[in-house]
Design a protein around this motif. Structure first.
Motif, PDB file in Angstrom:
ATOM      1  N   UNK A 241       0.833  -1.204   0.000  1.00  0.00           N
ATOM      2  CA  UNK A 241       0.000   0.000   0.000  1.00  0.00           C
ATOM      3  C   UNK A 241       0.867   1.253   0.000  1.00  0.00           C
ATOM      4  N   UNK A 242       1.924   1.254   0.777  1.00  0.00           N
ATOM      5  CA  UNK A 242       2.841   2.392   0.780  1.00  0.00           C
ATOM      6  C   UNK A 242       3.486   2.539  -0.596  1.00  0.00           C
ATOM      7  N   UNK A 243       3.897   1.438  -1.189  1.00  0.00           N
ATOM      8  CA  UNK A 243       4.464   1.475  -2.549  1.00  0.00           C
ATOM      9  C   UNK A 243       3.452   2.071  -3.530  1.00  0.00           C
ATOM     10  N   UNK A 244       2.202   1.618  -3.453  1.00  0.00           N
ATOM     11  CA  UNK A 244       1.154   2.127  -4.355  1.00  0.00           C
ATOM     12  C   UNK A 244       0.939   3.623  -4.168  1.00  0.00           C
ATOM     13  N   UNK A 245       0.943   4.082  -2.931  1.00  0.00           N
ATOM     14  CA  UNK A 245       0.722   5.503  -2.671  1.00  0.00           C
ATOM     15  C   UNK A 245       1.893   6.334  -3.192  1.00  0.00           C
ATOM     16  N   UNK A 246       3.107   5.831  -3.046  1.00  0.00           N
ATOM     17  CA  UNK A 246       4.266   6.538  -3.596  1.00  0.00           C
ATOM     18  C   UNK A 246       4.182   6.601  -5.120  1.00  0.00           C
ATOM     19  N   UNK A 247       3.782   5.490  -5.734  1.00  0.00           N
ATOM     20  CA  UNK A 247       3.609   5.451  -7.189  1.00  0.00           C
ATOM     21  C   UNK A 247       2.511   6.432  -7.612  1.00  0.00           C
ATOM     22  N   UNK A 248       1.440   6.455  -6.851  1.00  0.00           N
ATOM     23  CA  UNK A 248       0.331   7.359  -7.160  1.00  0.00           C
ATOM     24  C   UNK A 248       0.800   8.805  -7.113  1.00  0.00           C
ATOM     25  N   UNK A 249       1.588   9.137  -6.105  1.00  0.00           N
ATOM     26  CA  UNK A 249       2.096  10.503  -5.971  1.00  0.00           C
ATOM     27  C   UNK A 249       2.878  10.912  -7.215  1.00  0.00           C
ATOM     28  N   UNK A 250       3.706   9.998  -7.705  1.00  0.00           N
ATOM     29  CA  UNK A 250       4.519  10.300  -8.878  1.00  0.00           C
ATOM     30  C   UNK A 250       3.691  10.456 -10.144  1.00  0.00           C
ATOM     31  N   UNK A 251       2.613   9.692 -10.268  1.00  0.00           N
ATOM     32  CA  UNK A 251       1.819   9.720 -11.501  1.00  0.00           C
ATOM     33  C   UNK A 251       0.587  10.602 -11.382  1.00  0.00           C
ATOM     34  N   UNK A 252       0.416  11.244 -10.234  1.00  0.00           N
ATOM     35  CA  UNK A 252      -0.830  11.949  -9.964  1.00  0.00           C
ATOM     36  C   UNK A 252      -0.870  13.388 -10.453  1.00  0.00           C
ATOM     37  N   UNK A 253       0.252  14.055 -10.516  1.00  0.00           N
ATOM     38  CA  UNK A 253       0.261  15.485 -10.788  1.00  0.00           C
ATOM     39  C   UNK A 253      -0.630  15.884 -11.964  1.00  0.00           C
ATOM     40  N   UNK A 254      -0.363  15.344 -13.142  1.00  0.00           N
ATOM     41  CA  UNK A 254      -1.137  15.732 -14.325  1.00  0.00           C
ATOM     42  C   UNK A 254      -2.577  15.247 -14.247  1.00  0.00           C
ATOM     43  N   UNK A 255      -2.733  14.007 -13.803  1.00  0.00           N
ATOM     44  CA  UNK A 255      -4.085  13.441 -13.747  1.00  0.00           C
ATOM     45  C   UNK A 255      -4.952  14.178 -12.723  1.00  0.00           C
ATOM     46  N   UNK A 256      -4.400  14.488 -11.559  1.00  0.00           N
ATOM     47  CA  UNK A 256      -5.157  15.209 -10.543  1.00  0.00           C
ATOM     48  C   UNK A 256      -5.523  16.599 -11.033  1.00  0.00           C
ATOM     49  N   UNK A 257      -4.590  17.282 -11.654  1.00  0.00           N
ATOM     50  CA  UNK A 257      -4.879  18.612 -12.193  1.00  0.00           C
ATOM     51  C   UNK A 257      -6.027  18.541 -13.182  1.00  0.00           C
ATOM     52  N   UNK A 258      -5.996  17.548 -14.042  1.00  0.00           N
ATOM     53  CA  UNK A 258      -7.055  17.365 -15.037  1.00  0.00           C
ATOM     54  C   UNK A 258      -8.409  17.117 -14.359  1.00  0.00           C
ATOM     55  N   UNK A 259      -8.426  16.256 -13.354  1.00  0.00           N
ATOM     56  CA  UNK A 259      -9.665  15.951 -12.636  1.00  0.00           C
ATOM     57  C   UNK A 259     -10.177  17.169 -11.865  1.00  0.00           C
ATOM     58  N   UNK A 260      -9.275  17.886 -11.197  1.00  0.00           N
ATOM     59  CA  UNK A 260      -9.692  19.034 -10.384  1.00  0.00           C
ATOM     60  C   UNK A 260     -10.207  20.185 -11.238  1.00  0.00           C
ATOM     61  N   UNK A 261      -9.765  20.265 -12.473  1.00  0.00           N
ATOM     62  CA  UNK A 261     -10.256  21.313 -13.367  1.00  0.00           C
ATOM     63  C   UNK A 261     -11.740  21.161 -13.676  1.00  0.00           C
ATOM     64  N   UNK A 262     -12.311  19.989 -13.402  1.00  0.00           N
ATOM     65  CA  UNK A 262     -13.736  19.741 -13.656  1.00  0.00           C
ATOM     66  C   UNK A 262     -14.629  20.271 -12.539  1.00  0.00           C
ATOM     67  N   UNK A 263     -14.038  20.760 -11.457  1.00  0.00           N
ATOM     68  CA  UNK A 263     -14.815  21.211 -10.311  1.00  0.00           C
ATOM     69  C   UNK A 263     -14.776  22.725 -10.182  1.00  0.00           C
ATOM     70  N   UNK A 264     -15.817  23.267  -9.538  1.00  0.00           N
ATOM     71  CA  UNK A 264     -15.873  24.707  -9.280  1.00  0.00           C
ATOM     72  C   UNK A 264     -15.491  24.972  -7.832  1.00  0.00           C
ATOM     73  N   UNK A 265     -15.358  26.229  -7.483  1.00  0.00           N
ATOM     74  CA  UNK A 265     -15.016  26.597  -6.108  1.00  0.00           C
ATOM     75  C   UNK A 265     -16.112  26.214  -5.114  1.00  0.00           C
TER      76      UNK A 265
END
Length: 130
Positions: free
Chosen positions: A24-48
């Protein structure tokens, strides 16, 4: 968005010969590395005005001993997202003082590590027996 779309805990356990917590720790570290672009893309779909809920695994190690969630929170704060923590503590721990205190201390440890407003909720109250 589901972490299972990015990485599989079972596959990590098998391929890396890790136990559940290590994987689980390995997965979370991997997620952190691959999350930047994907999270930005997902968060752009939300309003304040929207609320976003991140349902996180319950392994306390992720919140207290390793900086995975601390870094994730910092990333959200840099995007000017207000972050709050809701910690669920199994109400069956209330029947055993040592377990209840252990749960409270684990929650406090996560609160100190994450440095965020924090609400503790006793869950599964319907399962508590007198």
């Amino acid at each position: 968005m589901d972490i299972k779309e990015i990485i599989s805990l079972d596959e990590v356990m098998e391929e890396r010969k890790l136990g559940p917590n290590g994987a689980l720790i390995y997965c979370m570290e991997h997620l952190k590395e691959s999350l930047d672009d994907r999270l930005k893309e997902e968060l752009d779909n939300f309003t304040d005005d929207d609320y976003i809920v991140f349902d996180c695994p319950g392994q306390i190690e992720l919140f207290t001993y390793v900086p995975v969630f601390k870094n994730f929170v910092e990333q959200l704060k840099r995007k000017n997202i207000n972050v709050y923590v809701v910690c669920l503590l199994d109400s069956q721990f209330m029947t055993d003082v040592a377990k209840f205190m252990s749960g409270c201390m684990a929650s406090l440890s996560a609160m100190v590590q994450l440095e965020l407003p924090h609400v503790n909720i006793l869950s599964k109250m319907d399962l508590v027996r007198n």
